[in-house]
Design an enzyme around this catalytic site. Structure first.
Site, short mmCIF file in Angstrom:
data_model
loop_
_atom_site.label_atom_id
_atom_site.label_comp_id
_atom_site.label_asym_id
_atom_site.label_seq_id
_atom_site.Cartn_x
_atom_site.Cartn_y
_atom_site.Cartn_z
CD GLU A 1 4.42 -3.82 -8.92
OE1 GLU A 1 5.65 -3.86 -8.98
OE2 GLU A 1 3.72 -4.68 -8.36
CD GLU B 1 -1.46 8.35 0.85
OE1 GLU B 1 -1.73 9.59 0.81
OE2 GLU B 1 -0.88 7.81 1.80
CB ALA C 1 -0.93 -0.03 1.21
CG LEU C 2 3.98 3.85 -2.76
CD1 LEU C 2 4.77 4.37 -1.55
CD2 LEU C 2 4.97 3.44 -3.86
N1 CAA Z 1 16.31 2.45 -4.28
C1 CAA Z 1 16.55 2.90 -3.04
N2 CAA Z 1 16.18 4.12 -2.61
C2 CAA Z 1 15.53 4.92 -3.47
C3 CAA Z 1 15.23 4.51 -4.80
C4 CAA Z 1 15.66 3.20 -5.19
N3 CAA Z 1 15.41 2.71 -6.41
N4 CAA Z 1 14.58 5.51 -5.41
C5 CAA Z 1 14.46 6.50 -4.52
N5 CAA Z 1 15.01 6.14 -3.32
C6 CAA Z 1 15.02 6.91 -2.08
C7 CAA Z 1 16.27 7.67 -1.90
O1 CAA Z 1 16.59 7.73 -0.51
C8 CAA Z 1 15.93 9.06 -2.38
O2 CAA Z 1 16.77 9.97 -1.82
P1 CAA Z 1 18.15 10.40 -2.62
O3 CAA Z 1 17.69 11.34 -3.69
O4 CAA Z 1 18.97 11.03 -1.57
O5 CAA Z 1 18.76 9.17 -3.21
C9 CAA Z 1 14.47 9.19 -1.91
O6 CAA Z 1 13.95 7.84 -2.01
C10 CAA Z 1 13.60 10.07 -2.75
O7 CAA Z 1 13.77 9.68 -4.10
P2 CAA Z 1 13.44 10.61 -5.33
O8 CAA Z 1 13.94 12.02 -5.06
O9 CAA Z 1 13.92 9.92 -6.57
O10 CAA Z 1 11.86 10.65 -5.30
P3 CAA Z 1 10.83 11.33 -6.27
O11 CAA Z 1 9.77 11.92 -5.45
O12 CAA Z 1 11.53 12.18 -7.28
O13 CAA Z 1 10.16 10.04 -7.00
C11 CAA Z 1 9.83 8.40 -8.68
C12 CAA Z 1 10.81 9.19 -7.83
C13 CAA Z 1 10.72 7.50 -9.52
C14 CAA Z 1 8.98 9.27 -9.58
C15 CAA Z 1 8.92 7.56 -7.73
O14 CAA Z 1 8.01 8.40 -7.04
C16 CAA Z 1 8.16 6.49 -8.44
O15 CAA Z 1 8.69 5.43 -8.72
N6 CAA Z 1 6.85 6.74 -8.73
C17 CAA Z 1 5.96 5.70 -9.23
C18 CAA Z 1 5.20 5.10 -8.10
C19 CAA Z 1 4.94 3.64 -8.30
O16 CAA Z 1 5.67 2.90 -8.93
N7 CAA Z 1 3.86 3.18 -7.71
C20 CAA Z 1 3.56 1.80 -7.73
C21 CAA Z 1 2.43 1.52 -6.85
S1 CAA Z 1 2.51 -0.12 -6.27
C22 CAA Z 1 1.54 -1.04 -7.29
O17 CAA Z 1 1.15 -0.65 -8.35
C23 CAA Z 1 1.36 -2.42 -6.76
C24 CAA Z 1 0.16 -3.13 -7.19
O18 CAA Z 1 -0.72 -3.39 -6.42
C25 CAA Z 1 0.11 -3.68 -8.57
#
Ligand code: CAA
Length: 386
Positions: free
Chosen positions: A368, A129, A126-127
């Site tokens: 995802e 919202e 649950a990520l």
């Molecule tokens: N591994 C480890 N840590 C990570 C990471 C990774 N791949 N990506 C980010 N982080 C951490 C880091 O600590 C990062 O800080 P640093 O910049 O110091 O490294 C912190 O998180 C913040 O990261 P970002 O500044 O990159 O965050 P952002 O707000 O710019 O978002 C994004 C990045 C790639 C857009 C991300 O928000 C994203 O992936 N969005 C899509 C959301 C998603 O995939 N949702 C899926 C829902 S789940 C689902 O669908 C399941 C289901 O039921 C089917």
């Protein structure tokens, strides 16, 4: 199967088991479950008995202790029969179980991994919202420490199997509204549905993956014991992002299963359907379609298994997992579209499975992380010199 992939005995046995299971328990019912939007709860126990819900969980916790490649091979088989069962298996194996395995305390692993591996409890993640989808770190669900508990308030959206899950990994803000820290002010909590204040909300009426139930979860002053916090209270977003690496490989395998099934149906139909006095497969126009489908599927599978092997060697594959998901899901959408074209009008009806595959393929480009988000992850890595 990919001729470049040399299957081990274990991998061949896992594929055979998955095929046999699908032939008996999944394929005969998939169209009806889709029509009725029916989530079949007995599948959880059956998948658990075969070990398919604990594929990468160590044997010490009753899992199969297998590598990522073997897990993805099984997931492709299951998804080729029914992508709704595929997503259940993907989310469960890739997200909640991996998060507990990687970041959980010994006590959390001992309590939760066995029941997850055995299929006694289904896992959910649950990520998202209502106002935080692609912009996941903007989530608003608030966790406030109160004595030995955390009190959580908020609504989680698009939760696959959320209404049937026994273990839900939920991300919530642990920073204060006055000192927002973006992705660095979020914790991950192990939620069980028995907690007071836990409610299952709206069930979505979806275009595809109709046999996978998707719901909202509402946390209303939900008291969560402090020992249910996973790892560090400010690292939950990083844990979730890290786990989405495996998640995105899982969705790529699911998409591959959908694409393969569509290609197989189209190929069989091209042999049996006659027009202008011959099988339509004898026309170059159809052959070229089948050739392009097979080529793209082979490319997606090769990319996926090369990335899985790197992950199993312990390498960071963040941008490569994004590439796998992007390429395999767009392949699934393209292949299912072409498959309907091969079937012509019949493909547009529920008499044949390709329209279901087409509807199921679409969501793989969305959940995802949308295709656009995958391109952001890949683009950022490229600019960093990755
Ligand atoms: N591994 C480890 N840590 C990570 C990471 C990774 N791949 N990506 C980010 N982080 C951490 C880091 O600590 C990062 O800080 P640093 O910049 O110091 O490294 C912190 O998180 C913040 O990261 P970002 O500044 O990159 O965050 P952002 O707000 O710019 O978002 C994004 C990045 C790639 C857009 C991300 O928000 C994203 O992936 N969005 C899509 C959301 C998603 O995939 N949702 C899926 C829902 S789940 C689902 O669908 C399941 C289901 O039921 C089917």
């Amino acid at each position: 199967m990919n001729p470049l992939l040399h299957l081990s005995e274990t991998q061949s046995a896992i594929i055979d088991t998955a095929r046999e299971f699908c032939a008996q328990e999944v394929s005969p019912f998939a169209a009806q479950w889709d029509r009725d939007a029916h989530f079949e709860p007995t599948l959880v126990r059956k998948l658990g008995e075969l070990g398919f819900l604990g594929m990468m969980i160590p044997e010490a916790y009753d899992g199969l202790g297998l590598d990522t490649t073997t897990y993805l091979l099984a997931l492709e088989e299951i998804s080729a029969a029914d992508a709704s069962v595929g997503v259940l298996m993907s989310v469960h194996n890739s997200l909640p179980t991996q998060m507990i395995l990687k970041y959980g305390s010994d006590a959390q692993k001992a309590e939760f991994l066995g029941p997850l591996a055995r299929g006694e409890k289904l896992g959910a993640f649950a990520l998202s919202e209502p106002e935080a989808g692609s912009d996941a770190s903007a989530l608003r669900t608030q966790a406030v420490r109160d004595g030995d508990d955390w009190v959580l308030n908020g609504t989680k959206s698009w939760i696959s199997a959320g209404g049937h899950a026994g273990v839900i990994l939920a991300m919530a803000r642990t920073d204060t509204p006055e000192a927002r820290r973006g992705g660095k002010g979020i914790g991950a909590f192990i939620i069980t549905p028995d907690l007071e204040g836990f409610k299952v909300g709206k069930k979505e009426n979806k275009m595809g993956l109709r046999a996978s139930e998707t719901v909202q979860l509402v946390f209303d002053n939900m008291r969560v014991p402090a020992d249910r916090l996973l790892g560090d209270a400010s690292m939950g977003f990083a844990y979730a992002m890290q786990s989405l690496e495996a998640g995105r490989l899982g969705i790529a395998a699911q998409a591959l299963g959908i694409a393969r099934a569509a290609c197989e149906h189209a190929t069989a139909y091209a042999r049996e359907r006659h027009q202008f006095g011959k099988a339509i497969g004898e026309f170059q126009g159809i052959q070229f379609k089948l050739a392009d489908m097979a080529t793209r599927i082979h490319a997606a599978r090769s990319l996926l298994h090369a990335t899985a092997a790197a992950k199993d060697r312990g390498e960071s594959v963040t941008e490569y997992a994004a590439m796998c998901k992007l390429f395999a899901t767009e392949t699934a959408m393209w292949v299912t579209t072409q498959a309907i074209q091969v079937f012509g009008g019949y493909g547009y009806t529920t008499d044949y499975p390709v329209e279901r595959l087409f509807r199921d393929a679409k969501v793989t480009e969305i959940y995802e992380g949308t295709s656009e988000i995958q391109r952001i992850v890949i683009g950022r890595a490229a600019l960093k010199g990755g």
